[in-house]
Design a protein around this motif. Structure first.
Motif, PDB file in Angstrom:
ATOM      1  N   TRP C 215     -10.047  -3.200   5.594  1.00  0.00           N
ATOM      2  CA  TRP C 215      -8.760  -3.637   6.146  1.00  0.00           C
ATOM      3  C   TRP C 215      -9.015  -4.416   7.427  1.00  0.00           C
ATOM      4  O   TRP C 215      -9.848  -4.059   8.238  1.00  0.00           O
ATOM      5  CB  TRP C 215      -7.885  -2.419   6.419  1.00  0.00           C
TER       6      TRP C 215
ATOM      7  N   ASP D  91       1.798  -1.919   8.004  1.00  0.00           N
ATOM      8  CA  ASP D  91       0.379  -1.745   8.311  1.00  0.00           C
ATOM      9  C   ASP D  91       0.084  -2.143   9.747  1.00  0.00           C
ATOM     10  O   ASP D  91      -0.673  -1.501  10.437  1.00  0.00           O
ATOM     11  CB  ASP D  91      -0.520  -2.497   7.320  1.00  0.00           C
ATOM     12  N   SER D 200      -9.091   1.213   7.066  1.00  0.00           N
ATOM     13  CA  SER D 200      -9.786   0.866   5.817  1.00  0.00           C
ATOM     14  C   SER D 200      -9.822   2.039   4.867  1.00  0.00           C
ATOM     15  O   SER D 200      -9.726   1.886   3.648  1.00  0.00           O
ATOM     16  CB  SER D 200     -11.214   0.403   6.125  1.00  0.00           C
ATOM     17  N   TRP D 203      -5.369   2.991   4.279  1.00  0.00           N
ATOM     18  CA  TRP D 203      -4.285   2.084   3.881  1.00  0.00           C
ATOM     19  C   TRP D 203      -4.249   1.778   2.389  1.00  0.00           C
ATOM     20  O   TRP D 203      -3.164   1.813   1.775  1.00  0.00           O
ATOM     21  CB  TRP D 203      -4.337   0.791   4.704  1.00  0.00           C
TER      22      TRP D 203
END
Lengths: 219, 219, 219, 219
Positions: C215, D91, D200, D203
């Motif tokens: 991410w 996010d 990471s 999510w």
DNA sequence: TATGAATGAGTGTTCATTCAT
DNA sequence: AATGAATGAACACTCATTCAT
């Protein structure tokens, strides 16, 4: 299996082993700090067995004191000829007594520590027990002074209280020297040397006193 | 109501009161048997206050020993003229020291008991503290013997070890007589009487030894 | 009369009873606030017996931690097949481990509380003990990530430090869910439900990371 | 004379100094082991003054927890835009919140230790206080998941209980990573690195769940 | 505003002693 | 003859808390 379990042993023997362990423990740690656990373990038995034979810590300590007192005093009595009713000059008698005393305290340091350092300082009822021992030693000395007085033909030159004081001084100096001798790790004096020093220090004054000669502060 | 509640008192004063109570309690019951509860109660304060000021039983006892040692040794030093560097004949010096010693121990029996009976027998670290006191007393005596030797013009007639033994004998006899004097409830000897008896017992022998004369077992 | 007096019981059994009582008490009141008196009473014995067997509060707590750690970690090891050397896909392994973990913490809530809430927060030496447990759990996870990486044919995509961070995140989320599950008095989730939620949350991200997908903050 | 005595200082300032000292002491030694004496000394004031301002150890600790909670939660609220009512993708919101959280816990390790290690584990009434903080953090996350669900046009795909579980997992993993980051003496990860790793990890799974995709045990 | 003096209540720990076997 | 299991009572020490100034 294993050499752990000691054999069944007659009571009299076990009791002595317990006393040996207790004397050492009391000498090393003091009456209060020595624990019944430690003593039992050192004796190689369980605690309940100690209680079965000696009943309580107090009685155990008493038994130690009694045993050590008895062997010490009998050593002195034998040396001074009091047991056998022998006749000896007073200085010879004192000399023999001191030699026996120093030899015994050197040979049994733990026993002596129990008597001199522990029992005397733990208050009643132990102080009384040691007082008895001390009284016997003082009595030996007192008797000795008495017979010396007769030899010198000068009975009654000393008051009873002064004799008591002298006896305590003598016994005290002997005790102190015993401790001093035991505490010198290297080059320790022999019992005879120690006794000779003490005789040299005290005998002249004693003779003087018996002849009515005493020290006076100059003017 | 009642005199129960003591006023707020400055720390220095309270500390001395605590030490007084502690000395008495340690003398009566011994180091281990004396409880902090009892000491606090005897001092008229709560236990936490004792801990706030003296930190632990060990430090409290140490403080007692230090205080009593200091007052005793300074009394002796003053009497023997060591403080002021005065010159005095050796026997006079010894006499003065003994008088001071017996007077002090008679006036402060609890303090003396703490030093002589308790501290010495409680193992480290207390034994060392008293050993220091004793060493100072022994040193006083040793010095005294030395100066007597010079007076007699016979330096070196005695080995160092023998002097050490003699000093321990003298100190021991004094200690023993102090205890004896303190323990005579009725008709107690005065400090001077006690000192005179001890001088009479020991001085002649001491003089002899300095002149090379010593006792020998006859035949 | 009454069921008060428990029978004499062999040491091994009593020790476990004591540990049971201690774990509950420590969990309820915390290490410091839990008193040895309470623990002894809860165990139905006297305080000295606790000391005879477990020696001190610290050792008692240590024994609790050791016992609870051991049962928990062995449950996990068995479930993940590490003991038996079985081969399993990584996600299956993680799933099994989580199920075992949630089942065990649900079955032994006090033990879990001692480990997670008490031991970790009482400073040394306990923190170290739990750190060992945690390290073992982290190691299980780390190994698991490693074998997953091999399966994915992408070894070395992750730095060691990042793996460590991930492992701590996973373990932490599991710990947190265990506490959450235990604290829901009514309608508590089953271990499997809990494990399924956690797998759904974490597994996709883990797979991505192994394939180098991560991410990134947009823009 | 001397720089010893601090100047008279307004109450509000003194209180903060006391709280600073208390937070550090509680973090270092734990709630029970930290003593009011130590805290007062560390704050440079006398104990009675601490009592005058903070009334009791419990209230003092409560005040610490309240202050540390407030600063932490407001840092998070600000970062996630909840205060200002800003609109942000979910996010992005989570990322900002995590960054703020890791930055704050790294900047105030003692405060974080008080909240996470001490307050939670000292039983009532403190646990409740921290539970409130946690509930607020969980609520932030919950709201965030809700808005993400709306964005994804898939409201109601998740049961409320599952959302709660997820929120606890997320919060737990963040807490665990914060501790891990703080405890790495050398080479500590930056707050952003830590946050990135956690994003990471979590999510993707979160997105999946919102779309009804969940992990299932194979076969 | 600020503190030195003082304490009640409690904690961990030890020890002499007994019971059941 | 001998012991493992168990305890009542005490002790050193600490701490949160208050009072008098």
């Amino acid at each position: 299996m294993g050499a752990k379990e000691r054999k069944r042993v007659p009571r009299a023997v076990r009791e002595q082993e317990m006393l040996d362990a207790a004397v050492e423990s009391f000498a090393r740690h003091g009456y209060r700090a020595a624990s019944m656990d430690d003593i039992a373990e050192a004796a190689g038995v369980s605690k309940p067995l100690v209680y079965q034979y000696l009943h309580s810590k107090e009685e155990l300590f008493t038994a130690c004191v009694r045993r050590e007192s008895a062997t010490l005093i009998s050593a002195i009595r034998e040396a001074t000829g009091l047991e056998a009713g022998q006749v000896m000059p007073a200085d010879r008698q004192l000399w023999n007594g001191l030699c026996a005393f120093f030899a015994h305290t050197a040979a049994h340091p733990h026993g002596w520590a129990v008597l001199h350092q522990q029992a005397r300082t733990q208050g009643e009822p132990f102080a009384t027990q040691v007082a008895v021992l001390r009284a016997e030693m003082v009595e030996v000395v007192t008797r000795l002074i008495g017979s010396a007085a007769q030899d010198a033909g000068c009975d009654g030159a000393l008051a009873a209280r002064e004799v008591s004081g002298l006896a305590h001084a003598l016994v005290g100096s002997a005790e102190s020297m015993a401790e001093w001798a035991n505490s010198r790790q290297s080059d320790p004096p022999s019992p005879k040397e120690t006794a000779a020093t003490l005789m040299s220090l005290c005998w002249p004054g004693l003779e003087n006193l018996l002849n009515g000669v005493r020290w006076k502060p100059t003017r």
